[in-house]
Write a protein that holds these residues in place. Structure first.
Motif, PDB file in Angstrom:
ATOM      1  N   LYS A 108     -66.619  12.082 -41.870  1.00 18.18           N
ATOM      2  CA  LYS A 108     -66.094  10.719 -41.985  1.00 18.18           C
ATOM      3  C   LYS A 108     -64.830  10.664 -42.838  1.00 18.18           C
ATOM      4  N   PHE A 109     -64.944  10.918 -44.149  1.00 23.13           N
ATOM      5  CA  PHE A 109     -63.749  10.836 -44.993  1.00 23.13           C
ATOM      6  C   PHE A 109     -63.142  12.204 -45.305  1.00 23.13           C
ATOM      7  N   ILE A 110     -63.910  13.265 -45.070  1.00 24.73           N
ATOM      8  CA  ILE A 110     -63.346  14.615 -45.200  1.00 24.73           C
ATOM      9  C   ILE A 110     -62.496  14.858 -43.958  1.00 24.73           C
ATOM     10  N   ALA A 111     -61.200  15.016 -44.153  1.00 26.80           N
ATOM     11  CA  ALA A 111     -60.259  15.035 -43.038  1.00 26.80           C
ATOM     12  C   ALA A 111     -59.959  16.448 -42.569  1.00 26.80           C
ATOM     13  N   ILE A 112     -59.683  16.578 -41.265  1.00 21.19           N
ATOM     14  CA  ILE A 112     -59.185  17.825 -40.694  1.00 21.19           C
ATOM     15  C   ILE A 112     -57.666  17.804 -40.852  1.00 21.19           C
ATOM     16  N   VAL A 113     -57.156  18.645 -41.724  1.00 16.61           N
ATOM     17  CA  VAL A 113     -55.707  18.689 -41.957  1.00 16.61           C
ATOM     18  C   VAL A 113     -55.250  20.138 -42.137  1.00 16.61           C
ATOM     19  N   THR A 114     -53.966  20.387 -41.825  1.00 19.62           N
ATOM     20  CA  THR A 114     -53.385  21.712 -42.049  1.00 19.62           C
ATOM     21  C   THR A 114     -52.896  21.780 -43.488  1.00 19.62           C
ATOM     22  N   HIS A 115     -53.798  21.609 -44.387  1.00 22.84           N
ATOM     23  CA  HIS A 115     -53.451  21.661 -45.801  1.00 22.84           C
ATOM     24  C   HIS A 115     -54.674  22.101 -46.566  1.00 22.84           C
ATOM     25  N   VAL A 116     -54.472  22.362 -47.840  1.00 23.90           N
ATOM     26  CA  VAL A 116     -55.562  22.840 -48.685  1.00 23.90           C
ATOM     27  C   VAL A 116     -55.155  22.577 -50.130  1.00 23.90           C
ATOM     28  N   ALA A 117     -56.148  22.415 -50.990  1.00 16.73           N
ATOM     29  CA  ALA A 117     -55.903  22.396 -52.432  1.00 16.73           C
ATOM     30  C   ALA A 117     -55.112  21.191 -52.911  1.00 16.73           C
ATOM     31  N   ASP A 118     -55.499  20.000 -52.437  1.00 11.34           N
ATOM     32  CA  ASP A 118     -54.981  18.784 -53.064  1.00 11.34           C
ATOM     33  C   ASP A 118     -56.154  17.888 -53.449  1.00 11.34           C
ATOM     34  N   ALA A 119     -55.875  16.704 -53.917  1.00 12.96           N
ATOM     35  CA  ALA A 119     -56.893  15.835 -54.510  1.00 12.96           C
ATOM     36  C   ALA A 119     -57.994  15.443 -53.528  1.00 12.96           C
ATOM     37  N   ARG A 120     -57.662  15.434 -52.220  1.00 14.73           N
ATOM     38  CA  ARG A 120     -58.606  14.948 -51.209  1.00 14.73           C
ATOM     39  C   ARG A 120     -59.356  16.101 -50.567  1.00 14.73           C
ATOM     40  N   THR A 121     -60.652  15.930 -50.355  1.00 10.02           N
ATOM     41  CA  THR A 121     -61.432  16.950 -49.665  1.00 10.02           C
ATOM     42  C   THR A 121     -60.995  17.026 -48.209  1.00 10.02           C
ATOM     43  N   CYS A 122     -60.758  18.255 -47.739  1.00  9.37           N
ATOM     44  CA  CYS A 122     -60.323  18.437 -46.357  1.00  9.37           C
ATOM     45  C   CYS A 122     -60.924  19.723 -45.799  1.00  9.37           C
ATOM     46  N   VAL A 123     -60.821  19.872 -44.482  1.00  7.98           N
ATOM     47  CA  VAL A 123     -61.488  20.978 -43.809  1.00  7.98           C
ATOM     48  C   VAL A 123     -60.591  21.508 -42.700  1.00  7.98           C
ATOM     49  N   LEU A 124     -60.782  22.802 -42.381  1.00  9.62           N
ATOM     50  CA  LEU A 124     -59.971  23.439 -41.346  1.00  9.62           C
ATOM     51  C   LEU A 124     -60.758  24.598 -40.750  1.00  9.62           C
ATOM     52  N   HIS A 125     -60.536  24.860 -39.468  1.00  8.84           N
ATOM     53  CA  HIS A 125     -61.100  26.037 -38.817  1.00  8.84           C
ATOM     54  C   HIS A 125     -59.935  26.987 -38.530  1.00  8.84           C
ATOM     55  N   GLU A 144     -62.986  13.834 -55.566  1.00  9.72           N
ATOM     56  CA  GLU A 144     -63.799  12.640 -55.389  1.00  9.72           C
ATOM     57  C   GLU A 144     -65.179  12.845 -56.044  1.00  9.72           C
ATOM     58  N   ASP A 145     -66.039  11.865 -55.941  1.00 12.15           N
ATOM     59  CA  ASP A 145     -67.412  12.015 -56.435  1.00 12.15           C
ATOM     60  C   ASP A 145     -68.133  13.048 -55.575  1.00 12.15           C
ATOM     61  N   VAL A 146     -68.721  14.053 -56.212  1.00 15.36           N
ATOM     62  CA  VAL A 146     -69.302  15.162 -55.458  1.00 15.36           C
ATOM     63  C   VAL A 146     -70.492  14.721 -54.613  1.00 15.36           C
ATOM     64  N   ALA A 147     -71.210  13.698 -55.030  1.00 16.04           N
ATOM     65  CA  ALA A 147     -72.338  13.203 -54.231  1.00 16.04           C
ATOM     66  C   ALA A 147     -71.846  12.653 -52.897  1.00 16.04           C
ATOM     67  N   ASP A 148     -70.692  12.001 -52.902  1.00 17.91           N
ATOM     68  CA  ASP A 148     -70.121  11.475 -51.660  1.00 17.91           C
ATOM     69  C   ASP A 148     -69.645  12.610 -50.753  1.00 17.91           C
ATOM     70  N   ILE A 149     -69.109  13.658 -51.341  1.00 13.91           N
ATOM     71  CA  ILE A 149     -68.643  14.812 -50.557  1.00 13.91           C
ATOM     72  C   ILE A 149     -69.832  15.460 -49.846  1.00 13.91           C
ATOM     73  N   ILE A 150     -70.904  15.695 -50.611  1.00 11.19           N
ATOM     74  CA  ILE A 150     -72.101  16.336 -50.026  1.00 11.19           C
ATOM     75  C   ILE A 150     -72.727  15.434 -48.960  1.00 11.19           C
ATOM     76  N   ALA A 151     -72.758  14.142 -49.207  1.00  7.21           N
ATOM     77  CA  ALA A 151     -73.352  13.214 -48.241  1.00  7.21           C
ATOM     78  C   ALA A 151     -72.592  13.243 -46.903  1.00  7.21           C
ATOM     79  N   ASP A 152     -71.270  13.361 -46.956  1.00  7.95           N
ATOM     80  CA  ASP A 152     -70.474  13.421 -45.729  1.00  7.95           C
ATOM     81  C   ASP A 152     -70.766  14.716 -44.957  1.00  7.95           C
ATOM     82  N   ILE A 153     -70.866  15.828 -45.679  1.00  6.52           N
ATOM     83  CA  ILE A 153     -71.199  17.109 -45.033  1.00  6.52           C
ATOM     84  C   ILE A 153     -72.602  17.037 -44.427  1.00  6.52           C
TER      85      ILE A 153
END
Length: 427
Positions: free
Chosen positions: A365-382, A413-422
């Motif tokens: 949901k809020f964890i975004a697929i982006v061609t980036h890494v290591a900034d304030a927002r949680t993001c993911v990439l394959h 972000e709050d780690v509980a929200d990060i885990i909940a999204d995963i």
């Protein structure tokens, strides 16, 4: 700041680089000018001959950029640094400053896909060859890759995206036994968590685009020199530094600039001719990021460790690579080189197929697929589908990238929200 006093990294993040004089701006200003005025032709001529220090054209030097470069050099414990337009440019300059057509260097295979391509494909077209080695191989095995024309050894402190930890002391021993410098890309740990010069590295590079900027607003890079490598002892290997440069009336960098020779040559020669400068505006934004680096990096690490532990305990997750986990094969190396934490990036794989990994990412949901890494927002990439898609499966494995690897960059972000999204995406 008192130049004779040793300040902590936290203080350097806030204070280093810019020391205003009476009546000058307290906050580093943006010198948004291409050119700088002088009163006489002789003054300008001395600058062009490197006989005086000063500013005349932003492609070579700019006060905003120099202040930020000085801050990064202070954080790494180096003597000098140079900002570049990107991390790719930083790695290119670090190698090309001591290699020319006909030369060779050795590099860890566990490096960022863009760097792998730069080294293995593009530099080859310029006549500079490299040999990729397994960084976990024994020293004698890695040593076999060296040739008479080898000029450097390269590695990443924490590899992107595989999250493997480099044995810096081992690599330094190998490099120095062959009379060449060790160049280390320290992007992921930043100097908050690791200072490679303290473990024998000679030159450090950064993609400042990542944690240093921290906000994903400014692309940039940096090259930092420790000032420790004895270029003159291996003068025949490094003629660019130890013999006269005819483009500066026969000036020899090591004789004229001593411990600042490497960065001076990179600026006065490579930046002059190739021009991959960081804009003063971007340097200003980078400095704003650096001022909070010491606050953000611990939060990234704290969150990432919590997420890594959660992933490790989840039956839908096949494997997790995060060196902060006691079960991790790099845990002991991490305790040695990264005692305060590694970074916020986790590599993991799911049970199932490549398609299952893609479905998982699409459901976040809020964890975004982006061609980036290591900034304030949680993001993911394959990586196999995105950043490393130009590599074959065999090249992927050589670069430490499993075809099922998912790179999760845990934000602040709050780690509980990060885990909940995963959790909801896995469900």
């Amino acid at each position: 700041m008192d130049k004779n006093k040793k300040y902590s990294p936290s203080t350097l993040c806030v204070q280093a680089g810019w020391t205003p004089k009476k009546g000058e701006p307290r906050v580093l200003p943006i010198y948004q000018s291409t050119t700088f005025k002088y009163d006489t032709s002789e003054q300008m001529a001395r600058l062009f001959d490197l006989e005086d220090s000063g500013y005349f054209y932003t492609r070579l030097q700019n006060p905003t950029n120099d202040a930020v470069a000085a801050k990064i050099a202070a954080l790494e414990g180096g003597v000098a640094a140079m900002l570049t337009s990107s991390g790719q440019a930083a790695n290119f300059y670090a190698i090309f400053n001591i290699c020319q057509a006909g030369d060779h260097f050795v590099t860890s295979s566990n490096i960022y896909g863009g760097t792998y391509n730069l080294f293995g494909v593009t530099l080859k077209k310029l006549g500079v060859e490299c040999t990729f080695v397994d960084p976990n191989a024994p020293e004698e095995e890695i040593a076999k890759a060296f040739r008479p024309n080898t000029k450097a050894l390269f590695g990443e402190t924490i590899s992107n995206p595989g999250c493997e930890v480099l044995d810096i002391e081992k690599f330094a021993r190998i490099a120095h036994s062959h009379g060449v410098p060790l160049i280390v890309d320290n992007t992921f740990p930043t100097p908050i968590n690791c200072r490679p010069f303290e473990w024998g590295a000679d030159i450090v590079t950064h993609s400042t685009t990542k944690y240093m900027d921290g906000h994903a607003v400014s692309v940039g890079g940096a090259v930092v020199d420790s000032g420790n490598f004895p270029w003159d002892e291996y003068a025949e290997k490094f003629p660019g530094l130890t013999t006269p440069d005819e483009s500066y009336h026969g000036l020899t960098y090591t004789k004229a600039f001593g411990r600042n020779a490497f960065i001076t040559k990179a600026t006065a020669q490579l930046m002059r001719d190739l021009g991959s400068i960081q804009s003063p505006q971007n340097a200003f934004l980078l400095n704003l990021g650096l001022e909070t680096l010491h606050l953000r990096v611990p939060r990234h690490c704290e969150n990432a460790l919590a997420v890594a532990k959660w992933l490790e305990a989840n039956p839908k997750v096949k494997w997790v690579n995060y060196s902060g986990l006691p079960s991790n094969k790099y845990y002991e190396l991490s305790k040695k080189y990264l005692p305060n934490g590694s970074c916020g990036v986790i590599a993991f794989g799911l049970e199932g197929t490549r398609e299952d990994a893609i479905k998982f990412m699409d459901r976040l949901k809020f964890i975004a697929i982006v061609t980036h890494v290591a900034d304030a927002r949680t993001c993911v990439l394959h990586p196999a589908s995105h950043t490393h898609r130009q590599l074959t499966d065999e090249q992927l494995r050589e670069a430490g990238v499993a075809p099922d690897l998912i790179r999760l960059s845990v934000g602040i972000e709050d780690v509980a929200d990060i885990i909940a999204d995963i959790e909801q995406a896995l469900a």
